[in-house]
Design a protein around this motif. Structure first.
Motif, mmCIF file in Angstrom:
data_model
loop_
_atom_site.group_PDB
_atom_site.id
_atom_site.type_symbol
_atom_site.label_atom_id
_atom_site.label_comp_id
_atom_site.label_asym_id
_atom_site.label_seq_id
_atom_site.Cartn_x
_atom_site.Cartn_y
_atom_site.Cartn_z
ATOM 1 N N UNK A 190 0.830 -1.196 0.000
ATOM 2 C CA UNK A 190 0.000 0.000 0.000
ATOM 3 C C UNK A 190 0.872 1.256 0.000
ATOM 4 N N UNK A 191 0.319 2.349 -0.504
ATOM 5 C CA UNK A 191 1.038 3.632 -0.531
ATOM 6 C C UNK A 191 1.159 4.233 0.860
ATOM 7 N N UNK A 192 0.172 4.001 1.697
ATOM 8 C CA UNK A 192 0.209 4.545 3.056
ATOM 9 C C UNK A 192 -0.067 3.418 4.046
ATOM 10 N N UNK A 193 0.437 3.586 5.233
ATOM 11 C CA UNK A 193 0.317 2.556 6.264
ATOM 12 C C UNK A 193 -1.068 2.604 6.888
ATOM 13 N N UNK A 194 -1.983 1.933 6.248
ATOM 14 C CA UNK A 194 -3.343 1.828 6.758
ATOM 15 C C UNK A 194 -3.897 0.492 6.323
ATOM 16 N N UNK A 195 -4.844 0.001 7.064
ATOM 17 C CA UNK A 195 -5.494 -1.239 6.671
ATOM 18 C C UNK A 195 -6.982 -1.001 6.442
ATOM 19 N N UNK A 196 -7.340 0.257 6.148
ATOM 20 C CA UNK A 196 -8.742 0.600 5.943
ATOM 21 C C UNK A 196 -8.923 1.405 4.665
ATOM 22 N N UNK A 197 -10.051 1.207 3.999
ATOM 23 C CA UNK A 197 -10.429 1.991 2.820
ATOM 24 C C UNK A 197 -11.911 2.313 2.910
ATOM 25 N N UNK A 198 -12.326 3.453 2.317
ATOM 26 C CA UNK A 198 -13.735 3.815 2.366
ATOM 27 C C UNK A 198 -14.241 4.550 1.124
ATOM 28 N N UNK A 199 -13.406 4.688 0.087
ATOM 29 C CA UNK A 199 -13.911 5.292 -1.141
ATOM 30 C C UNK A 199 -13.019 4.969 -2.323
ATOM 31 N N UNK A 200 -13.623 5.024 -3.513
ATOM 32 C CA UNK A 200 -12.932 4.804 -4.780
ATOM 33 C C UNK A 200 -12.980 6.101 -5.568
ATOM 34 N N UNK A 201 -11.819 6.540 -6.059
ATOM 35 C CA UNK A 201 -11.731 7.764 -6.861
ATOM 36 C C UNK A 201 -11.213 7.396 -8.242
ATOM 37 N N UNK A 202 -11.884 7.903 -9.277
ATOM 38 C CA UNK A 202 -11.479 7.681 -10.667
ATOM 39 C C UNK A 202 -11.332 9.049 -11.308
ATOM 40 N N UNK A 203 -10.200 9.268 -11.986
ATOM 41 C CA UNK A 203 -9.995 10.580 -12.606
ATOM 42 C C UNK A 203 -9.243 10.458 -13.921
ATOM 43 N N UNK A 204 -9.556 11.383 -14.817
ATOM 44 C CA UNK A 204 -8.811 11.500 -16.058
ATOM 45 C C UNK A 204 -7.557 12.327 -15.784
ATOM 46 N N UNK A 205 -6.648 12.380 -16.741
ATOM 47 C CA UNK A 205 -5.423 13.148 -16.571
ATOM 48 C C UNK A 205 -5.685 14.646 -16.512
ATOM 49 N N UNK A 206 -4.761 15.372 -15.861
ATOM 50 C CA UNK A 206 -4.956 16.817 -15.721
ATOM 51 C C UNK A 206 -4.793 17.556 -17.037
ATOM 52 N N UNK A 207 -3.865 17.130 -17.894
ATOM 53 C CA UNK A 207 -3.617 17.870 -19.130
ATOM 54 C C UNK A 207 -4.137 17.167 -20.380
ATOM 55 N N UNK A 208 -4.432 15.872 -20.277
ATOM 56 C CA UNK A 208 -4.869 15.113 -21.455
ATOM 57 C C UNK A 208 -6.367 15.294 -21.681
#
Length: 195
Positions: free
Chosen positions: A154-172
């Motif tokens: 994992x990117x951060x030391x946590x064992x919990x999740x509560x949302x999914x984020x989907x995004x397009x590129x900032x410049x594309x």
């Protein structure tokens, strides 16, 4: 004797984007999803859900909250297709605002943070599966049924999740078909797969 409800598999997200807010005049109004950045619009039909990025400076970014999960095994599945290669498209499982898992695109390659997963092509459909072990804080990735990475931390030391984020590129700019998406808890007893 049956399994207790807390140990049974169930879907936290199961969305093919056919349930939209039909009473809304707002073209950015999605049922169950929050629009975080408005760098474009959406186009829906029974066949596709397009995220249409029309901005060269802002993302089209959506978030779906779900019941907080910790210590469980999760399966995230989704399909995507881009009409042109778009760098910095992201799929993130988060704990609040913090990304715990991030997949992204860069120069025609799908990555998990800095882990090379697979090249991809514009106009092609890709099915992605993440088998997630929240207790071990790691996951494995499959693309079109083939394992591309295992034991990714994992990117951060946590064992919990509560949302999914989907995004397009900032410049594309461009269109991305993102449909369907499913997040399942305790998936080992599941029999249907979408990716």
């Amino acid at each position: 004797a049956g399994e207790s409800a807390e140990n049974q598999a169930y879907d936290l997200i199961d969305d093919d984007f056919n349930m939209l807010k039909t009473n809304s005049e707002d073209p950015l109004d999605l049922w169950g999803w929050d629009v975080l950045e408005e760098g474009g619009t959406f186009d829906y039909s029974t066949q596709v859900f397009l995220m249409k990025d029309t901005s060269s400076s802002e993302r089209l970014k959506i978030r779906r909250a779900f019941e907080p999960q910790s210590g469980n095994r999760l399966l995230l599945e989704f399909r995507f297709r881009q009409d042109t290669l778009q760098s910095d498209t992201r799929w993130e499982l988060c704990n609040g605002e913090n990304a715990v898992i991030q997949l992204s695109t860069r120069d025609g390659v799908l990555y998990s943070e800095n882990t090379y997963l697979t090249p991809y092509q514009a106009g092609e459909d890709y099915g992605v599966q993440l088998e997630i072990d929240l207790a071990a804080q790691s996951f494995q990735v499959f693309v079109n049924g083939s394992q591309k990475a295992q034991g990714v931390k994992f990117l951060s030391l946590t064992s919990a999740v509560d949302n999914l984020v989907v995004s397009t590129g900032r410049t594309a700019k461009g269109n991305m078909n993102f449909k369907p998406v499913r997040l399942s808890r305790d998936y080992l007893v599941r029999e249907r797969w979408i990716a």
